[in-house]
Design an enzyme around this catalytic site. Structure first.
Site, PDB file in Angstrom:
ATOM      1  N   PHE A 199      10.632  -2.269  -1.770  1.00  0.00           N
ATOM      2  CA  PHE A 199      10.995  -0.988  -2.401  1.00  0.00           C
ATOM      3  C   PHE A 199      11.218   0.062  -1.324  1.00  0.00           C
ATOM      4  O   PHE A 199      10.371   0.252  -0.461  1.00  0.00           O
ATOM      5  CB  PHE A 199       9.895  -0.512  -3.365  1.00  0.00           C
ATOM      6  CG  PHE A 199      10.268   0.747  -4.083  1.00  0.00           C
ATOM      7  CD1 PHE A 199      11.108   0.707  -5.191  1.00  0.00           C
ATOM      8  CD2 PHE A 199       9.827   1.981  -3.630  1.00  0.00           C
ATOM      9  CE1 PHE A 199      11.479   1.872  -5.848  1.00  0.00           C
ATOM     10  CE2 PHE A 199      10.196   3.162  -4.278  1.00  0.00           C
ATOM     11  CZ  PHE A 199      11.022   3.099  -5.396  1.00  0.00           C
ATOM     12  N   ASP A 236       9.474   0.344   6.930  1.00  0.00           N
ATOM     13  CA  ASP A 236       9.284   1.385   5.930  1.00  0.00           C
ATOM     14  C   ASP A 236       7.782   1.556   5.721  1.00  0.00           C
ATOM     15  O   ASP A 236       7.141   0.762   5.045  1.00  0.00           O
ATOM     16  CB  ASP A 236       9.994   0.972   4.639  1.00  0.00           C
ATOM     17  CG  ASP A 236       9.778   1.967   3.504  1.00  0.00           C
ATOM     18  OD1 ASP A 236       8.923   2.866   3.648  1.00  0.00           O
ATOM     19  OD2 ASP A 236      10.451   1.828   2.474  1.00  0.00           O
ATOM     20  N   LYS A 267       5.192   9.878   1.759  1.00  0.00           N
ATOM     21  CA  LYS A 267       4.034   9.998   0.869  1.00  0.00           C
ATOM     22  C   LYS A 267       2.872  10.836   1.427  1.00  0.00           C
ATOM     23  O   LYS A 267       2.788  12.001   1.132  1.00  0.00           O
ATOM     24  CB  LYS A 267       3.580   8.603   0.425  1.00  0.00           C
ATOM     25  CG  LYS A 267       4.595   7.980  -0.554  1.00  0.00           C
ATOM     26  CD  LYS A 267       4.017   6.862  -1.377  1.00  0.00           C
ATOM     27  CE  LYS A 267       4.886   6.552  -2.583  1.00  0.00           C
ATOM     28  NZ  LYS A 267       6.008   5.642  -2.318  1.00  0.00           N
TER      29      LYS A 267
END
Ligand SMILES: *Cc1c(COP(=O)(O)O)cnc(C)c1O
Length: 405
Positions: A141, A226, A255
């Protein structure tokens, strides 16, 4: 209409918000540390951390202080002017990592968009315009822009949005043979999450990570990590790549970077960065002083032995409690992850009830997440207290009894 005359409740969501989410029935109004309160004053233990974002808990005093101080000083300049917080944060990120250059953006997807564009651009400038293949992984993702959702390994998120960016190949995660079968000299990048988050909390194996590094070197492809979810201390190291002794060429983080304030970063080397020049990429908000000042405080706080070394003991408290639940209910087939990114996979027969458990947990006063199919995910504050962990787990145990007892 005056603010106070608008009824804001969960029903309002279904009337005014684009129906792309199905949020919980309660509406949080206040948070402190790892506790959250809803409109009715009911209190919750937060094991969700806003999906691995509020790594210092809610309203951490140091972050609030910076928000107020910088909020009264300078919010935004655009990239036509630089600013002090952006230069300080970039210096600290490069000091703390393999990287020499930083690009700031506002979300994980944007940091990845920049990373994928840079990998393609670098290959076309330094090697050949035909070196465009990106290799990525099933269940990966990387965000929801069209490029990032196309690199992501879940077609249900990219189907239906028209033609996708081309030359992206997906292979099974942790399967080096599958990568060997598709990598070639037209490959510009291999993209992975060191710990797959949304896909089900699956860490890369050390052999896989080292193998990818070797294959990338052999084919002059860039290794892009990532770390939007796994970075900023979540794994017990500042970035998860440090566990592997394998250095990426490009790394993205978001995040937890702003502890809840939207900000993201793409990190790379001087050599790769030198492919770009003024105008080749950009964003209006990226690197604004308010976001960077807050992220600097988050980084200063997280990148300390006290916080990073505290992650492992907290993981132990979580796994102790999860194993206790498992001895009682024999619910989980595996408890996995790294640091405070914890996945408890439900046995196949229980997986259809993962969402029921989420709702039951909320009813008992504990916020949890799911990941992949049938994995219960915990991504709490890195400084959550032992008492909060024990209390939240006791509540979860009651919820488990109600759903599976
Ligand atoms: C959440 C996430 C993203 C997307 O970040 P946004 O801020 O939602 O755009 C990208 N990659 C990973 C690994 C993520 O967990």
């Amino acid at each position: 209409m005056a603010k106070e005359t608008i009824a804001v409740n969960r029903e309002k969501f279904d009337q005014v918000i684009l129906p792309v989410y199905a949020p919980a029935q309660f509406v949080p109004v206040k948070g402190k540390g790892s506790r959250v309160w809803d409109q009715q004053g009911k209190e919750y233990v937060d094991f969700s951390g806003g999906i691995a974002v509020t790594a210092l808990g809610h309203c951490h005093p140091a972050l609030v202080d910076t928000l107020k101080t910088q909020g009264e000083t300078l919010w935004h300049t655009s990239n036509v002017f630089t600013n002090e917080p952006t230069l300080r944060l970039a210096s600290k990120l490069t000091d703390a990592t393999f990287a020499e250059r930083v690009f700031f953006a506002n979300s994980g997807a944007e940091a990845n968009e920049a990373a994928f564009k840079l990998a393609r651009y670098y290959a076309s400038v330094r090697h050949s315009p035909y070196k465009t293949k990106i290799i990525a992984f099933h269940h990966g993702f990387h965000g929801r822009t069209l490029f990032t959702v196309s690199v992501g390994g879940q077609p249900k998120y990219s189907d239906g949005f028209g033609p996708k960016p081309a030359d992206i190949v997906h292979v099974p995660f942790n399967d080096l043979g599958a990568v060997k079968a598709v990598i070639d000299d037209h490959t510009c990048a291999v993209v992975l999450e060191p710990i797959q988050g949304e896909g089900g909390i699956t860490p890369a194996t050390p052999e896989f990570m080292q193998g990818l590094r070797d294959l990338c070197d052999q084919h002059q492809a860039l290794l892009v990590m990532d770390e939007v979810q796994s970075g900023m201390g979540r794994s017990g190291k500042l970035f998860a790549y440090e566990h592997y002794g394998v250095t990426p060429d490009i790394l993205t983080t978001a995040k937890a970077l702003g502890g809840g304030f939207p900000v993201s970063a793409m990190l790379t080397t001087n050599e790769i960065a030198s492919a770009m020049s003024p105008g080749t990429h950009g964003t209006t908000y990226g690197g604004n002083p308010l976001a960077c000042a807050i992220a600097e405080t988050a980084l200063d706080t997280i990148n300390t032995p006290e916080v990073l070394q505290g992650v492992e003991i907290r993981r132990q408290w979580f796994t102790e409690e999860l194993e206790k639940i498992n001895r009682h209910f024999s619910l989980f087939s595996e408890i996995r992850g790294k640091g405070l990114l914890i996945g408890a996979e439900l046995k196949p027969q229980y997986q259809p009830k993962a969402r029921d458990l989420l709702h039951a947990a909320a009813a008992e006063g504990v916020m949890i997440l799911t990941a992949g199919s049938g994995v219960i995910r915990f991504a709490p504050s890195l400084v959550i207290t032992e008492q909060d962990i024990r209390e939240g787990m006791a509540r979860l145990s009651v919820a488990v009894g109600k759903v599976f007892g």
